[in-house]
Write a protein that holds these residues in place. Sequence first.
Motif, PDB file in Angstrom:
ATOM      1  N   ASP A 190      -4.091  -7.823   0.963  1.00  6.20           N
ATOM      2  CA  ASP A 190      -3.532  -7.121  -0.179  1.00  6.20           C
ATOM      3  C   ASP A 190      -4.565  -7.025  -1.291  1.00  6.20           C
ATOM      4  N   ARG A 239      -2.416  -0.376   3.991  1.00  8.06           N
ATOM      5  CA  ARG A 239      -1.358  -1.215   4.548  1.00  8.06           C
ATOM      6  C   ARG A 239      -0.322  -0.425   5.345  1.00  8.06           C
ATOM      7  N   GLU A 295       5.862 -10.587   1.634  1.00 11.13           N
ATOM      8  CA  GLU A 295       5.481  -9.454   2.488  1.00 11.13           C
ATOM      9  C   GLU A 295       6.335  -9.418   3.741  1.00 11.13           C
ATOM     10  N   THR A 301       5.959  -5.205   0.182  1.00  7.40           N
ATOM     11  CA  THR A 301       5.494  -6.313  -0.647  1.00  7.40           C
ATOM     12  C   THR A 301       6.081  -6.209  -2.051  1.00  7.40           C
TER      13      THR A 301
END
Lengths: 197, 424
Positions: free
Chosen positions: A23, A98, B206, B214
């Motif tokens: 992330d 992602r 997540e 998330t």
Amino acid sequence: SREGGFGLGRAALPEEVAAWDWDVRPDGTGLPVGEGDVWTGEELFVDYCSACHGDFGEAVGRWPVLAGGQGTLTHEDPTKTIGSYWPYLSTVVDYVYRAMPYGQAESLTPDETYAIVAYLLNLNNVVDDDFVLSNETFHDVEMPNAGGFFMDDRDETEVAAWTREPCMTDCTDGAVEITMRATVLDVTPDEEGDDTA
Amino acid sequence: MSDKKSFSPSRRTFLTASAAAGGALASGQLVHAQAATPDPLITEAQPWRQYLGAGVDAAPYGMPSPYESEVVRRTVPWLTADLVSSINFTPLHELDGIITPNGICFERHHGGAAEIDPADHRLMINGLVDTPMVFTMEDIMRFPRENHVYFLECAANTGMEWAGAQLNGCQFTHGMIHNVEYTGVPLRLLLEEAGVQTNGRWLLAEGADAAGMTRSIPMEKALDDCLVAFKMNGEALRVEQGYPLRLVVPGWEGNMWIKWLRRLEVGDEPWHHREETSKYTDLLEDGDARRFTWVMDAKSVITNPSPQAPILHGPGPTVLTGIAWSGRGTIPRVDVTLDGGRNWHQARMSGPSLDKSMHRFYYEFDWDGSPLLLQSRAIDSTGYVQPTKEQLREFRGENSIYHNNGIQTWFVNENGEAENVEVG
């Protein structure tokens, strides 16, 4: 496990953390190493993204609009895009890497991700068409609406106004009138088997 | 549907009966209705009385009666681009009490409902912890558990109604909510097992789904009342609710209740990910937007009568019922009005009153057959009074999308039919 804990679970290995922890934060923490330019991004975007988002981020059907809309946030019908609304570039990199393309997540390389994001920035007039986005040039980009957000202030602005004993009788000046009706719009799905007879 | 048709004769009977009852009420004496002819459902033998029913193993996992086939989740196709990143709605108008049955709890996915073998599921805790850790489901089942009933309301519930009355039915206007009993491990215990470092002020949760959902959660909330849940209403989570593991964030917007939970990262700053920048931020009239609007404020809705649940029995004794909830506590009081907010009556609360859970209220009245403008107004344990839509718009304008907890109005006409309206 930690001393004094339940002794359950096991230590995560560095390879495992690396496989899942990618992330990205606004300060650049977590950025993958790589780079991509606007022109490469345009080609990739046409191949992987335009079927839903349109060739120029204008969107097909109800899929999200990614470009344009700057200056519309006070309009009756605002267009909230990466360029008009999103506060941080990190969010674009993180989310594309992602979760996109929709239905083929985790398929883009860091270089492809940077190229696509560079193209999106260019579509939004945030960077010129010779821009190369990388984990290093990331910090040179400022998003137009970076200052457009503030922390939830309901407690200060609203809650006090609505925390008081409410009126119980004769609360309005005379009878109440209907000002809007959902049946005029008629956009509610029909209920199967609904018997109005 | 055949089941609806079977109700038609009795509806006519009710109408005839209630006309008689209404006259009696006017004269102050109770006279029950008389049937003109004997009821064949009583005088003639019925098949269910004569022939044997199904044996015990006919349905190892039982389903509702076929006569309840309309009690289902429904979607509104035009709301989203496809049915994978989309929403459907709990049939609130068909339910009573406070517990939502698992099979009809509304769904909201961003990358579809991930199907995961619990043997393949892993939960990782990493970041600012003494020991980054991995847990299997077997590990998680060995931690001490707690049981709590909480509502889960989508931040966008009632969001289509910001600019005015749009969808006709409380399922569609208020059905992005469910209320179930969760069994799970306090998040605090899992974090303590990894050892949160002193600068660990935020938590990133997540999901394992294709959306890689998330959200950033402040550590104070994570250590307070969040759960890592594996059961709902006594059984394993449904696939569409995050099987085998989901985060429970009591009182806070549903988006934060990460499903298929696979990772918790401890950090010193929030992540500002897509679901807390592009989405789940609330645009105000001046063009600025609120971020991190986590708590769901006090709210209520009358579920019956409502557009999908008209009054079919005619004038006379009428049960008005609905639900109320608040992310800030319990709901000790709900007021209802029959005249659009001019005069209010305190409703009767019935059932458990639990923190950050749905509450059930009733108001029984003698309907005289004249039109009604029904509203309910929740007052939570902090004294917060549910605002009108107009009050909300004064502060926020019409483009917030999320957090619309304004008072709902149903117009009921002389025939008992109800409609979603706004009043002024």
